[in-house]
Design an enzyme around this catalytic site. Structure first.
Site, PDB file in Angstrom:
ATOM      1  N   MET A  69       1.952   1.709  -7.024  1.00  0.00           N
ATOM      2  CA  MET A  69       3.023   2.555  -6.485  1.00  0.00           C
ATOM      3  C   MET A  69       4.287   1.702  -6.327  1.00  0.00           C
ATOM      4  O   MET A  69       5.167   2.021  -5.520  1.00  0.00           O
ATOM      5  CB  MET A  69       2.602   3.164  -5.148  1.00  0.00           C
ATOM      6  CG  MET A  69       1.392   4.085  -5.308  1.00  0.00           C
ATOM      7  SD  MET A  69       1.232   5.322  -4.015  1.00  0.00           S
ATOM      8  CE  MET A  69       1.113   4.314  -2.568  1.00  0.00           C
TER       9      MET A  69
ATOM     10  N   ALA B  46       6.709  -1.665  -5.409  1.00  0.00           N
ATOM     11  CA  ALA B  46       6.793  -2.681  -4.346  1.00  0.00           C
ATOM     12  C   ALA B  46       5.810  -3.807  -4.682  1.00  0.00           C
ATOM     13  O   ALA B  46       4.985  -4.215  -3.856  1.00  0.00           O
ATOM     14  CB  ALA B  46       6.524  -2.076  -2.969  1.00  0.00           C
TER      15      ALA B  46
ATOM     16  N   GLY C 220      -0.493  -9.579  -4.954  1.00  0.00           N
ATOM     17  CA  GLY C 220      -1.755  -8.847  -5.097  1.00  0.00           C
ATOM     18  C   GLY C 220      -1.766  -8.067  -6.413  1.00  0.00           C
ATOM     19  O   GLY C 220      -2.756  -8.087  -7.158  1.00  0.00           O
ATOM     20  N   HIS C 221      -0.646  -7.397  -6.715  1.00  0.00           N
ATOM     21  CA  HIS C 221      -0.562  -6.667  -7.985  1.00  0.00           C
ATOM     22  C   HIS C 221      -0.619  -7.653  -9.163  1.00  0.00           C
ATOM     23  O   HIS C 221      -1.234  -7.370 -10.192  1.00  0.00           O
ATOM     24  CB  HIS C 221       0.743  -5.870  -8.062  1.00  0.00           C
ATOM     25  CG  HIS C 221       0.870  -4.800  -7.019  1.00  0.00           C
ATOM     26  ND1 HIS C 221       1.749  -4.874  -5.973  1.00  0.00           N
ATOM     27  CD2 HIS C 221       0.200  -3.622  -6.862  1.00  0.00           C
ATOM     28  CE1 HIS C 221       1.643  -3.789  -5.224  1.00  0.00           C
ATOM     29  NE2 HIS C 221       0.703  -3.019  -5.728  1.00  0.00           N
TER      30      HIS C 221
ATOM     31  N   GLN D 147      -0.881  12.011  -2.604  1.00  0.00           N
ATOM     32  CA  GLN D 147      -1.817  11.234  -1.775  1.00  0.00           C
ATOM     33  C   GLN D 147      -1.267  10.915  -0.386  1.00  0.00           C
ATOM     34  O   GLN D 147      -1.904  10.206   0.378  1.00  0.00           O
ATOM     35  CB  GLN D 147      -2.263   9.965  -2.501  1.00  0.00           C
ATOM     36  CG  GLN D 147      -1.205   8.897  -2.688  1.00  0.00           C
ATOM     37  CD  GLN D 147      -1.693   7.781  -3.596  1.00  0.00           C
ATOM     38  OE1 GLN D 147      -1.809   7.958  -4.811  1.00  0.00           O
ATOM     39  NE2 GLN D 147      -2.023   6.630  -3.032  1.00  0.00           N
TER      40      GLN D 147
ATOM     41  N   GLY E 224      -7.788  -3.058  -6.916  1.00  0.00           N
ATOM     42  CA  GLY E 224      -7.976  -4.119  -5.933  1.00  0.00           C
ATOM     43  C   GLY E 224      -9.112  -3.792  -4.975  1.00  0.00           C
ATOM     44  O   GLY E 224      -9.277  -2.652  -4.544  1.00  0.00           O
TER      45      GLY E 224
ATOM     46  N   LYS F  56      -9.024  -4.628  -2.073  1.00  0.00           N
ATOM     47  CA  LYS F  56      -8.355  -4.329  -0.798  1.00  0.00           C
ATOM     48  C   LYS F  56      -8.542  -2.845  -0.425  1.00  0.00           C
ATOM     49  O   LYS F  56      -8.814  -2.516   0.706  1.00  0.00           O
ATOM     50  CB  LYS F  56      -6.868  -4.674  -0.959  1.00  0.00           C
ATOM     51  CG  LYS F  56      -5.941  -4.082   0.053  1.00  0.00           C
ATOM     52  CD  LYS F  56      -5.798  -4.985   1.224  1.00  0.00           C
ATOM     53  CE  LYS F  56      -4.890  -4.477   2.309  1.00  0.00           C
ATOM     54  NZ  LYS F  56      -4.183  -3.265   2.074  1.00  0.00           N
TER      55      LYS F  56
ATOM     56  N   GLN G 149     -11.109   3.470  -2.062  1.00  0.00           N
ATOM     57  CA  GLN G 149     -10.495   4.007  -3.283  1.00  0.00           C
ATOM     58  C   GLN G 149     -11.254   3.515  -4.508  1.00  0.00           C
ATOM     59  O   GLN G 149     -11.556   4.287  -5.429  1.00  0.00           O
ATOM     60  CB  GLN G 149      -9.027   3.560  -3.335  1.00  0.00           C
ATOM     61  CG  GLN G 149      -8.343   3.756  -4.677  1.00  0.00           C
ATOM     62  CD  GLN G 149      -6.866   3.434  -4.619  1.00  0.00           C
ATOM     63  OE1 GLN G 149      -6.083   4.206  -4.091  1.00  0.00           O
ATOM     64  NE2 GLN G 149      -6.458   2.302  -5.160  1.00  0.00           N
TER      65      GLN G 149
ATOM     66  N   SER H 299      -0.147  -6.505   1.138  1.00  0.00           N
ATOM     67  CA  SER H 299      -0.015  -5.048   1.050  1.00  0.00           C
ATOM     68  C   SER H 299       1.475  -4.721   1.002  1.00  0.00           C
ATOM     69  O   SER H 299       2.271  -5.396   1.664  1.00  0.00           O
ATOM     70  CB  SER H 299      -0.642  -4.404   2.293  1.00  0.00           C
ATOM     71  OG  SER H 299      -0.168  -3.083   2.456  1.00  0.00           O
TER      72      SER H 299
HETATM   73  O1  PAF Z   1      -3.661   1.881  -4.824  1.00  0.00           O
HETATM   74  C1  PAF Z   1      -2.574   2.445  -5.084  1.00  0.00           C
HETATM   75  O2  PAF Z   1      -1.513   1.821  -5.115  1.00  0.00           O
HETATM   76  C2  PAF Z   1      -2.583   3.939  -5.381  1.00  0.00           C
HETATM   77  O3  PAF Z   1      -3.501   4.614  -4.592  1.00  0.00           O
HETATM   78  C3  PAF Z   1      -2.786   4.236  -6.875  1.00  0.00           C
HETATM   79  C4  PAF Z   1      -4.153   3.787  -7.369  1.00  0.00           C
HETATM   80  C5  PAF Z   1      -1.693   3.556  -7.688  1.00  0.00           C
HETATM   81  C6  PAF Z   1      -2.696   5.750  -7.112  1.00  0.00           C
HETATM   82  O4  PAF Z   1      -1.460   6.260  -6.738  1.00  0.00           O
END
Ligand code: PAF
Length: 311
Positions: free
Chosen positions: A30, A32, A36-37, A61, A147, A149, A153, A185
């Site tokens: 999403m 930012a 971690g990404h 979401q 992740g 984290k 999910q 995060s």
């Molecule tokens: O983990 C996230 O950043 C979100 O839940 C995702 C998987 C990109 C879905 O919008």
């Protein structure tokens, strides 16, 4: 200089996807973006010929009163960071591209989504699986990286892929932490200096639980010690702290290692004690210690794998 190609529409994405060579790895975000990404992206780069990153703050979401409007968005900074990687394609659609109308057909995430995060955020996982499903269909990756984290999910995405026979492999990537232990995060951006100090208690509580298990503590003791630490921490309001099966997010039986279910002082435990038909519950070999807590106005989640020595 921008070397990443940005697709903003589904048509642009399809055309760019066709040109990608070899196996394709997908990292959904999403925005930012932080270290971690990057660890997800590096895992994808190590395994795949081409890596696609999606950047989309998915309105479905977020529940009412959550931070959808204020969620940190900075596409230029994200692209600048991606320029330091080998990512060749970014899918960054606007909400009207993803949802030209409210979708009529919805994903039902099932029982895993009713627990923990799902209790506090009842529509969250349905929204996550809706967008994950759509982006999988648009990008058609061979691998997708999530992740550890966001452990619940991850469990739900794995379950959806298995239950719907989706033709890709899900990989999980370990939590990336600051030197202080704070899990990275995008929402850490909301923390004040004092909040950042208070937030360290989450990782500390989980570590105490994990280390207790490594020294022979039972599931009941592990949960109790971690919970006692976090309960006493300044500036932290616990939403939940529990010990679960990492695949189903069912609470682990709180056996005490000798006489079956532990007697303990927490009322909330009572509904968690699971009794096997005709005997004491099985002693688990591993579990996931999970927590969510408010630190100031910010809700943080964290988790840690726990291994038990045995009864
Ligand atoms: O983990 C996230 O950043 C979100 O839940 C995702 C998987 C990109 C879905 O919008």
């Amino acid at each position: 200089m921008c070397v990443v190609r940005i697709a903003r529409t589904k048509a642009e994405l399809r055309a760019a996807r066709k040109a990608l060579p070899g196996t394709v790895g997908l990292v959904m975000t999403m925005g930012a973006l932080h270290e971690g990404h990057l660890s997800l992206i590096h895992a994808a780069e190590a395994e795949c010929d081409s890596v696609v990153v999606s950047i989309f703050v998915n309105p479905l979401q977020f529940g009412p009163g959550e931070d959808y409007e204020n969620y940190p968005r900075d596409l230029d900074a994200d692209i600048a960071l991606l320029d330091t990687t080998n990512v060749k394609l970014v899918f960054a659609p606007q909400p009207e591209v993803m949802y030209p109308r409210q979708p009529l057909v919805r994903i039902d995430p099932g029982t895993i989504a009713t627990r923990f995060e799902g209790k506090t955020r009842p529509t969250h996982f349905a929204g996550v699986l809706q967008v994950v499903n759509k982006v999988f269909n648009l990008v058609r990756p061979d691998y997708a990286y999530f992740g550890q984290k966001d452990a619940q999910q991850l469990a739900l995405v794995r379950t959806m892929v298995a239950d719907l026979d989706m033709p890709l492999v899900i990989r999980s990537v370990p939590i990336k932490r600051e030197a202080s232990g704070l899990a990275l995060s995008s929402r850490n951006a909301y923390l004040s200096e004092n909040d950042r100090i208070a937030a360290l208690a989450l990782n500390q509580a989980l570590t105490i639980g994990r280390d207790a298990a490594a020294h022979g503590a039972s599931p009941a003791q592990v949960r109790e010690r971690a919970l006692a630490y976090l309960t006493a921490a300044d500036g932290v309001k616990i939403d939940y702290l529990d010990l679960v099966d990492p695949d189903t997010f069912e609470e682990l039986p709180l056996v005490d290692g000798s006489d079956g279910p532990a007697e303990d002082s927490y009322d909330a435990h009572e509904e968690h004690v699971w009794e096997a038909e005709g005997g004491a519950p099985a002693y688990p070999t591993r579990g996931l210690l999970i927590t969510a807590a408010w630190v100031g106005p910010t809700r943080l989640i964290d988790n840690m794998e726990v291994e038990f020595l045995g009864a």
